[in-house]
Design a protein around this motif. Structure first.
Motif, mmCIF file in Angstrom:
data_model
loop_
_atom_site.group_PDB
_atom_site.id
_atom_site.type_symbol
_atom_site.label_atom_id
_atom_site.label_comp_id
_atom_site.label_asym_id
_atom_site.label_seq_id
_atom_site.Cartn_x
_atom_site.Cartn_y
_atom_site.Cartn_z
ATOM 1 N N ARG A 136 0.882 -1.193 0.093
ATOM 2 C CA ARG A 136 -0.106 -0.166 0.018
ATOM 3 C C ARG A 136 0.724 1.230 -0.010
ATOM 4 N N ASP A 137 2.062 1.229 0.756
ATOM 5 C CA ASP A 137 2.988 2.481 0.967
ATOM 6 C C ASP A 137 3.534 2.751 -0.344
ATOM 7 N N SER A 138 3.826 1.635 -1.129
ATOM 8 C CA SER A 138 4.464 1.623 -2.516
ATOM 9 C C SER A 138 3.602 2.039 -3.516
ATOM 10 N N ALA A 139 2.395 1.734 -3.597
ATOM 11 C CA ALA A 139 1.229 2.320 -4.534
ATOM 12 C C ALA A 139 1.020 3.755 -4.361
ATOM 13 N N ILE A 140 0.935 4.217 -2.824
ATOM 14 C CA ILE A 140 0.940 5.564 -2.562
ATOM 15 C C ILE A 140 2.151 6.420 -2.988
ATOM 16 N N LEU A 141 3.081 5.741 -2.708
ATOM 17 C CA LEU A 141 4.490 6.489 -3.151
ATOM 18 C C LEU A 141 4.438 6.625 -4.679
ATOM 19 N N GLU A 142 4.055 5.490 -5.391
ATOM 20 C CA GLU A 142 3.878 5.439 -6.888
ATOM 21 C C GLU A 142 3.074 6.486 -7.594
ATOM 22 N N GLU A 143 1.870 6.710 -6.920
ATOM 23 C CA GLU A 143 0.881 7.585 -7.245
ATOM 24 C C GLU A 143 1.467 9.061 -7.041
ATOM 25 N N ALA A 144 2.143 9.263 -5.827
ATOM 26 C CA ALA A 144 2.614 10.552 -5.491
ATOM 27 C C ALA A 144 3.821 10.998 -6.716
ATOM 28 N N ARG A 145 4.358 10.074 -7.008
ATOM 29 C CA ARG A 145 5.176 10.115 -8.093
ATOM 30 C C ARG A 145 4.714 10.582 -9.438
ATOM 31 N N GLN A 146 3.650 9.824 -9.754
ATOM 32 C CA GLN A 146 2.869 10.272 -11.103
ATOM 33 C C GLN A 146 2.585 11.671 -10.947
ATOM 34 N N LEU A 147 1.933 11.837 -9.858
ATOM 35 C CA LEU A 147 1.389 13.158 -9.685
ATOM 36 C C LEU A 147 2.231 14.434 -9.756
ATOM 37 N N ARG A 148 3.544 14.167 -9.152
ATOM 38 C CA ARG A 148 4.673 15.229 -9.492
ATOM 39 C C ARG A 148 4.985 15.107 -10.780
ATOM 40 N N GLU A 149 5.053 14.010 -11.366
ATOM 41 C CA GLU A 149 5.529 14.019 -12.987
ATOM 42 C C GLU A 149 4.561 14.921 -13.852
ATOM 43 N N ASP A 150 3.315 14.660 -13.397
ATOM 44 C CA ASP A 150 2.298 15.289 -14.215
ATOM 45 C C ASP A 150 2.309 16.899 -13.801
ATOM 46 N N ALA A 151 2.713 17.023 -12.571
ATOM 47 C CA ALA A 151 2.694 18.686 -12.286
ATOM 48 C C ALA A 151 3.943 19.338 -13.019
#
Length: 100
Positions: free
Chosen positions: A5-20
């Motif tokens: 779950r932490d890995s999924a949250i971290l991956e989602e945060a990375r994707q949001l950062r890349e999108d930004a």
């Protein structure tokens, strides 16, 4: 399960950062293209010219609506600027009227 779950949250945060970051890069690219088409100096000049024209139009409208006030203001300013001469003339007239 917590790691997953932490890995999924971290991956989602990375994707949001890349999108930004992608949005920031696109904005910077759009700004550069806009500045290439019309430099800042020209934009400022055009804006200032537009503001000047708008101010002149507004002053013209106000003056046409208040002609009496404008006339009295011009007369008052002229009287103030010519006050010394007008005072001398009035003094001479008074002297003549009193028979001096």
């Amino acid at each position: 399960m917590s790691e997953h779950r932490d890995s999924a949250i971290l991956e989602e945060a990375r994707q949001l950062r890349e999108d930004a970051w992608q949005l920031v890069r696109e904005d910077i690219s759009a700004l550069r293209e806009g500045l290439a088409e019309k430099p800042i100096g020209r934009r400022i000049r055009e804006h200032a010219a537009g503001e000047i024209v708008e101010t002149i139009d507004m002053a013209r409208d106000i003056a046409s609506e208040n002609k009496a006030v404008l006339g009295l203001t011009v007369a008052a300013v002229a009287g103030w600027l010519l006050r010394a001469r007008l005072s001398r003339i009035a003094g001479r007239w008074l002297a003549i009227a009193q028979g001096e």
